[in-house]
Design an enzyme around this catalytic site. Structure first.
Site, mmCIF file in Angstrom:
data_model
loop_
_atom_site.group_PDB
_atom_site.id
_atom_site.type_symbol
_atom_site.label_atom_id
_atom_site.label_comp_id
_atom_site.label_asym_id
_atom_site.label_seq_id
_atom_site.Cartn_x
_atom_site.Cartn_y
_atom_site.Cartn_z
ATOM 1 N N TYR A 32 0.826 -1.201 0.000
ATOM 2 C CA TYR A 32 0.000 0.000 0.000
ATOM 3 C C TYR A 32 0.863 1.255 0.000
ATOM 4 O O TYR A 32 2.075 1.189 0.201
ATOM 5 C CB TYR A 32 -0.969 -0.006 1.192
ATOM 6 C CG TYR A 32 -0.356 0.337 2.534
ATOM 7 C CD1 TYR A 32 0.474 -0.558 3.197
ATOM 8 C CD2 TYR A 32 -0.614 1.565 3.148
ATOM 9 C CE1 TYR A 32 1.027 -0.240 4.433
ATOM 10 C CE2 TYR A 32 -0.066 1.880 4.392
ATOM 11 C CZ TYR A 32 0.754 0.975 5.027
ATOM 12 O OH TYR A 32 1.299 1.298 6.249
ATOM 13 N N ARG A 51 8.336 4.181 -4.661
ATOM 14 C CA ARG A 51 8.389 3.172 -3.586
ATOM 15 C C ARG A 51 7.381 2.051 -3.834
ATOM 16 O O ARG A 51 7.657 0.885 -3.552
ATOM 17 C CB ARG A 51 8.142 3.816 -2.218
ATOM 18 C CG ARG A 51 8.316 2.795 -1.079
ATOM 19 C CD ARG A 51 8.240 3.410 0.291
ATOM 20 N NE ARG A 51 6.940 4.024 0.527
ATOM 21 C CZ ARG A 51 6.663 4.804 1.572
ATOM 22 N NH1 ARG A 51 7.606 5.071 2.464
ATOM 23 N NH2 ARG A 51 5.464 5.325 1.722
ATOM 24 N N ARG A 100 -7.948 -20.806 -1.941
ATOM 25 C CA ARG A 100 -6.874 -20.452 -1.016
ATOM 26 C C ARG A 100 -5.721 -21.425 -1.186
ATOM 27 O O ARG A 100 -5.920 -22.634 -1.127
ATOM 28 C CB ARG A 100 -7.374 -20.502 0.424
ATOM 29 C CG ARG A 100 -6.291 -20.195 1.453
ATOM 30 C CD ARG A 100 -6.859 -20.186 2.884
ATOM 31 N NE ARG A 100 -5.814 -19.863 3.861
ATOM 32 C CZ ARG A 100 -5.035 -20.763 4.446
ATOM 33 N NH1 ARG A 100 -5.168 -22.053 4.184
ATOM 34 N NH2 ARG A 100 -4.115 -20.387 5.320
ATOM 35 N N LYS A 150 6.422 -2.046 1.885
ATOM 36 C CA LYS A 150 5.240 -1.464 2.556
ATOM 37 C C LYS A 150 4.041 -2.399 2.408
ATOM 38 O O LYS A 150 3.125 -2.143 1.624
ATOM 39 C CB LYS A 150 4.952 -0.062 1.995
ATOM 40 C CG LYS A 150 4.071 0.786 2.917
ATOM 41 C CD LYS A 150 4.164 2.239 2.537
ATOM 42 C CE LYS A 150 3.163 3.113 3.264
ATOM 43 N NZ LYS A 150 3.265 3.107 4.711
ATOM 44 N N GLU A 182 11.543 2.195 14.479
ATOM 45 C CA GLU A 182 10.714 3.314 14.013
ATOM 46 C C GLU A 182 9.424 3.344 14.817
ATOM 47 O O GLU A 182 9.214 2.509 15.698
ATOM 48 C CB GLU A 182 10.424 3.174 12.512
ATOM 49 C CG GLU A 182 9.755 1.862 12.140
ATOM 50 C CD GLU A 182 9.646 1.616 10.638
ATOM 51 O OE1 GLU A 182 9.606 2.586 9.868
ATOM 52 O OE2 GLU A 182 9.579 0.434 10.254
#
Ligand code: PDD
Length: 286
Positions: A32, A51, A100, A150, A182
């Protein structure tokens, strides 16, 4: 009601649908980006687009939309939803092959899922939280080892935020092997005199788009920048601390684990960087 974007279509939010077999939903198999909107324009769009492509490529996914088309979708959503100040959330998952399985589906036959939506946030610039400063707790970093990608695996950061709220604080800084990595959704900094210290890039942290811009601006403003790991003890003894993210820009930190920093109010360097960042980025917005 918001207009959202799903796989090439603009739809009212209550008509947008994703398969229950989507790998984003079943396996957090997706990435994301969050881009801020100020004055109806996008902040650092290209930083986020670059990114995004890197995150996808690290997960062996193709980038399914060009930079120009992505920009157009962002702008269209800003216009359709009348956003002056707010955020655009974008998510791309490996899609659904109707079942799945741990094995990745064949990208030739399974298309990725692309979703974007807006969040209207008037008052992001004059955020009262930035005038007050954030109170931080430290917690152990229990996330996976590729935080530079991310991904949408946000359960632990979300739990970290809840641990902070439970004790009347705003956020948590995560610590691994004795050093701060972070914040739950931001990069972490301390200030000693005129020197800004923040962890070096690596797999341990997200390479913040706001981080890159703020460090560049700090250097341009003749501030000293040191990219290295620091401990919570060092942070508690620092003159100032702050965090950076696309959603909160530069956010001063005034307390860490119950210890007030400096005077216990937002520091001079942090506030100056917030001002410079907002000024420059609003001028460069597209
Ligand atoms: N979070 N570190 C983590 C773990 C983050 O989730 C984020 C951003 C950052 C700052 O990156 P940037 O400056 O590119 O926003 C650092 C976004 C805002 C979010 O999850 O909402």
């Amino acid at each position: 009601m918001r207009t959202v974007y799903v796989n090439g279509e603009y739809l009212p939010e209550n008509e947008a649908k994703i398969s229950i077999f989507d790998r984003g939903f079943l396996m957090a198999d997706g990435v994301y980006e969050v881009t801020s909107v100020l004055d109806g324009k996008l902040i650092d769009f290209d930083g986020h687009a670059v990114r995004l492509a890197r995150s996808l490529s690290e997960l062996d996914m193709a980038t399914p939309i060009s930079r120009d088309d992505l920009l157009e979708v962002h702008r269209e959503l800003v216009t359709r939803n009348g956003i002056e100040e707010g955020l655009i959330y974008l998510q791309i998952t490996r899609g659904s092959d109707g079942d799945r399985d741990f094995v990745f589906p064949d990208p030739e036959t399974t298309a990725p899922t692309i979703v974007l939506f807006t969040q209207n946030k008037p008052g992001m610039i004059d955020n009262p939280a930035a005038k007050r400063g954030a109170k931080i707790i430290s917690i152990e970093d229990q996330r996976w080892g590729r935080r530079d990608i991310k991904t949408v695996q946000l359960l632990y950061p979300s739990m970290g935020k809840m641990m902070a709220k439970k004790v009347g604080c705003d956020d948590a800084w995560m610590v691994e092997d004795g050093f701060v990595t972070e914040g739950t959704s931001n990069n972490a900094y301390i200030v000693q005199g005129n020197k800004i210290i923040t962890r070096q890039l690596g797999h341990e942290i997200l390479h913040g788009i706001t981080r890159a811009a703020v460090l560049r601006m700090a250097r341009e403003a003749q501030m000293e920048v040191e990219e290295r790991s620091f401990t919570i003890e060092e942070a508690c003894a620092a003159d100032e601390a702050f965090t950076t993210s696309a959603s909160a820009f530069v956010m001063p930190v005034v307390e860490i684990d119950g210890t007030a920093l400096g005077e216990g109010v937002p520091g001079r360097v942090s506030m100056r960087l917030r001002e410079i960042y907002l000024d420059e980025m609003r001028k460069a917005a597209i």
